[in-house]
Motif scaffolding. Structure first.
Motif, PDB file in Angstrom:
ATOM      1  N   GLN A   1     -13.514 -15.670   8.195  1.00 35.26           N
ATOM      2  CA  GLN A   1     -12.676 -16.216   7.142  1.00 35.26           C
ATOM      3  C   GLN A   1     -12.696 -15.260   5.941  1.00 35.26           C
ATOM      4  OE1 GLN A   1     -13.751 -20.196   6.012  1.00 35.26           O
ATOM      5  NE2 GLN A   1     -11.682 -20.638   5.305  1.00 35.26           N
ATOM      6  N   GLY A   2     -11.552 -15.036   5.328  1.00 33.94           N
ATOM      7  CA  GLY A   2     -11.459 -14.149   4.171  1.00 33.94           C
ATOM      8  C   GLY A   2     -11.609 -12.690   4.530  1.00 33.94           C
ATOM      9  N   ALA A   3     -11.242 -12.317   5.747  1.00 28.21           N
ATOM     10  CA  ALA A   3     -11.423 -10.941   6.213  1.00 28.21           C
ATOM     11  C   ALA A   3     -10.432  -9.953   5.591  1.00 28.21           C
ATOM     12  CB  ALA A   3     -11.291 -10.884   7.729  1.00 28.21           C
ATOM     13  N   LEU A   4      -9.332 -10.455   5.053  1.00 31.93           N
ATOM     14  CA  LEU A   4      -8.288  -9.538   4.584  1.00 31.93           C
ATOM     15  C   LEU A   4      -8.786  -8.566   3.511  1.00 31.93           C
ATOM     16  CD1 LEU A   4      -5.407  -8.510   4.674  1.00 31.93           C
ATOM     17  CD2 LEU A   4      -4.769 -10.335   3.074  1.00 31.93           C
TER      18      LEU A   4
ATOM     19  N   ILE B   1      -1.933 -11.945  10.349  1.00 30.39           N
ATOM     20  CA  ILE B   1      -1.469 -12.332   9.008  1.00 30.39           C
ATOM     21  C   ILE B   1      -0.102 -11.682   8.812  1.00 30.39           C
ATOM     22  CG2 ILE B   1      -1.896 -12.114   6.524  1.00 30.39           C
ATOM     23  CD1 ILE B   1      -4.896 -11.963   7.158  1.00 30.39           C
ATOM     24  N   PRO B   2       0.890 -12.450   8.319  1.00 28.64           N
ATOM     25  CA  PRO B   2       2.215 -11.848   8.111  1.00 28.64           C
ATOM     26  C   PRO B   2       2.154 -10.622   7.190  1.00 28.64           C
ATOM     27  CG  PRO B   2       2.295 -14.225   7.803  1.00 28.64           C
ATOM     28  CD  PRO B   2       0.842 -13.855   7.938  1.00 28.64           C
ATOM     29  N   LEU B   3       2.927  -9.623   7.538  1.00 31.42           N
ATOM     30  CA  LEU B   3       2.966  -8.397   6.746  1.00 31.42           C
ATOM     31  C   LEU B   3       3.345  -8.680   5.289  1.00 31.42           C
ATOM     32  CD1 LEU B   3       2.664  -5.318   6.841  1.00 31.42           C
ATOM     33  CD2 LEU B   3       5.062  -5.172   7.512  1.00 31.42           C
TER      34      LEU B   3
ATOM     35  N   TYR C   1       1.313  -7.489   2.043  1.00 27.25           N
ATOM     36  CA  TYR C   1       1.977  -6.712   0.988  1.00 27.25           C
ATOM     37  C   TYR C   1       1.766  -7.378  -0.379  1.00 27.25           C
ATOM     38  CZ  TYR C   1       5.605  -4.224  -1.572  1.00 27.25           C
ATOM     39  OH  TYR C   1       6.271  -3.478  -2.508  1.00 27.25           O
ATOM     40  N   GLY C   2       1.861  -8.691  -0.418  1.00 30.09           N
ATOM     41  CA  GLY C   2       1.642  -9.420  -1.671  1.00 30.09           C
ATOM     42  C   GLY C   2       0.253  -9.201  -2.233  1.00 30.09           C
ATOM     43  N   VAL C   3      -0.748  -9.194  -1.368  1.00 27.83           N
ATOM     44  CA  VAL C   3      -2.129  -8.974  -1.812  1.00 27.83           C
ATOM     45  C   VAL C   3      -2.304  -7.535  -2.294  1.00 27.83           C
ATOM     46  CG1 VAL C   3      -4.546  -8.880  -1.058  1.00 27.83           C
ATOM     47  CG2 VAL C   3      -3.071 -10.776  -0.326  1.00 27.83           C
ATOM     48  N   VAL C   4      -1.778  -6.590  -1.528  1.00 25.31           N
ATOM     49  CA  VAL C   4      -1.944  -5.164  -1.868  1.00 25.31           C
ATOM     50  C   VAL C   4      -1.285  -4.837  -3.205  1.00 25.31           C
ATOM     51  CG1 VAL C   4      -1.266  -2.822  -1.174  1.00 25.31           C
ATOM     52  CG2 VAL C   4      -2.221  -4.394   0.511  1.00 25.31           C
ATOM     53  N   THR C   5      -0.123  -5.416  -3.448  1.00 23.26           N
ATOM     54  CA  THR C   5       0.582  -5.106  -4.698  1.00 23.26           C
ATOM     55  C   THR C   5       0.035  -5.903  -5.879  1.00 23.26           C
ATOM     56  OG1 THR C   5       2.326  -6.694  -4.125  1.00 23.26           O
ATOM     57  CG2 THR C   5       2.713  -4.373  -3.577  1.00 23.26           C
ATOM     58  N   PHE C   6      -0.736  -6.959  -5.620  1.00 25.29           N
ATOM     59  CA  PHE C   6      -1.326  -7.738  -6.708  1.00 25.29           C
ATOM     60  C   PHE C   6      -2.539  -7.032  -7.312  1.00 25.29           C
ATOM     61  CE2 PHE C   6      -4.285 -10.915  -8.373  1.00 25.29           C
ATOM     62  CZ  PHE C   6      -3.466 -11.578  -9.282  1.00 25.29           C
TER      63      PHE C   6
ATOM     64  N   GLN D   1      -6.606  -2.105  -7.286  1.00 25.20           N
ATOM     65  CA  GLN D   1      -7.521  -1.242  -6.517  1.00 25.20           C
ATOM     66  C   GLN D   1      -6.850  -0.665  -5.277  1.00 25.20           C
ATOM     67  OE1 GLN D   1     -10.637  -3.308  -4.079  1.00 25.20           O
ATOM     68  NE2 GLN D   1      -9.833  -5.147  -5.084  1.00 25.20           N
ATOM     69  N   PHE D   2      -5.713  -1.252  -4.884  1.00 21.44           N
ATOM     70  CA  PHE D   2      -5.012  -0.782  -3.697  1.00 21.44           C
ATOM     71  C   PHE D   2      -3.804   0.057  -4.087  1.00 21.44           C
ATOM     72  CE2 PHE D   2      -6.743  -4.987  -2.268  1.00 21.44           C
ATOM     73  CZ  PHE D   2      -7.789  -4.456  -1.524  1.00 21.44           C
ATOM     74  N   SER D   3      -3.500   1.038  -3.252  1.00 17.16           N
ATOM     75  CA  SER D   3      -2.347   1.890  -3.499  1.00 17.16           C
ATOM     76  C   SER D   3      -1.526   2.050  -2.221  1.00 17.16           C
ATOM     77  CB  SER D   3      -2.812   3.272  -3.976  1.00 17.16           C
ATOM     78  OG  SER D   3      -1.699   4.126  -4.113  1.00 17.16           O
ATOM     79  N   LEU D   4      -0.220   2.002  -2.369  1.00 19.70           N
ATOM     80  CA  LEU D   4       0.683   2.191  -1.235  1.00 19.70           C
ATOM     81  C   LEU D   4       1.119   3.643  -1.108  1.00 19.70           C
ATOM     82  CD1 LEU D   4       2.818  -1.026  -1.659  1.00 19.70           C
ATOM     83  CD2 LEU D   4       1.100  -0.582   0.102  1.00 19.70           C
ATOM     84  N   ILE D   5       0.749   4.463  -2.069  1.00 19.04           N
ATOM     85  CA  ILE D   5       1.069   5.884  -1.993  1.00 19.04           C
ATOM     86  C   ILE D   5      -0.226   6.689  -2.088  1.00 19.04           C
ATOM     87  CG2 ILE D   5       3.403   5.697  -2.938  1.00 19.04           C
ATOM     88  CD1 ILE D   5       2.239   6.719  -5.595  1.00 19.04           C
ATOM     89  N   PRO D   6      -0.274   7.854  -1.444  1.00 18.63           N
ATOM     90  CA  PRO D   6      -1.505   8.656  -1.509  1.00 18.63           C
ATOM     91  C   PRO D   6      -1.747   9.157  -2.925  1.00 18.63           C
ATOM     92  CG  PRO D   6       0.244   9.853  -0.384  1.00 18.63           C
ATOM     93  CD  PRO D   6       0.761   8.480  -0.639  1.00 18.63           C
TER      94      PRO D   6
END
Length: 161
Positions: free
Chosen positions: A28-31, A59-61, A65-70, A73-78
């Motif tokens: 649980q909470g692995a994302l 988990i739906p993409l 995406y919502g978590v990553v953009t919130f 600490q996460f980046s979608l670009i290098p």
């Protein structure tokens, strides 16, 4: 500028990442830990990695995406070799950090949140970095430069070119 994720070049990291996903798929909470592991391994989270997470954790993409953009600490670009942060906290902003940011944008030819095509520099407009006494502040990786004027920016960037 669009960056292409090289699946072949990252083959070993991808195998390691797949193992990590499998180890966490029933937890649980692995994302969050899976995203953090992906960010650590690849330096950013390309869509290929997000699709792998989606499939592995069921988990739906769109949710991923919502978590990553919130979370910042996460980046979608290098990220580039040198990560430039221009503080836009209150003290820095009042002392002219927007002018510093504008000068960095002009010098590098990229907007905040982007990376130069040669992967040398990434630019981020940050919140307070806790160096208000030195306002306005600019950082390059772990180096902090304070009490700056826009005309100081070129010399600082030249040190890293």
């Amino acid at each position: 500028m669009e960056f292409k994720f090289d699946m072949e070049k990252n083959k070993e990291k991808l195998e390691e990442f797949k193992r990590f996903i499998r180890e966490n798929e029933d937890k649980q909470g692995a994302l969050m830990p899976v995203l953090q592991n992906g960010q650590e391994l690849f330096g950013y989270l390309p869509v290929e990695v997000l699709e792998m997470i989606s499939k592995g954790l069921s988990i739906p993409l769109s949710e991923i995406y919502g978590v990553v953009t919130f979370y910042s600490q996460f980046s979608l670009i290098p990220k580039g070799e040198f990560k430039i942060g221009v503080c836009l906290g209150t003290a820095c902003y009042v002392k002219g950090s927007q002018d510093l940011l504008n000068k960095v944008v002009e010098e590098l030819g990229i907007e905040s949140g982007k990376t130069t095509p040669d992967m040398k520099f990434s630019l981020t407009a940050t919140r307070c970095i806790g160096a208000c006494g030195l306002a306005p502040v600019l950082s390059v990786n772990d180096d902090v430069y304070g009490r700056l004027k826009p005309e100081d920016v070129k010399g600082i960037l030249d040190k890293y070119r």
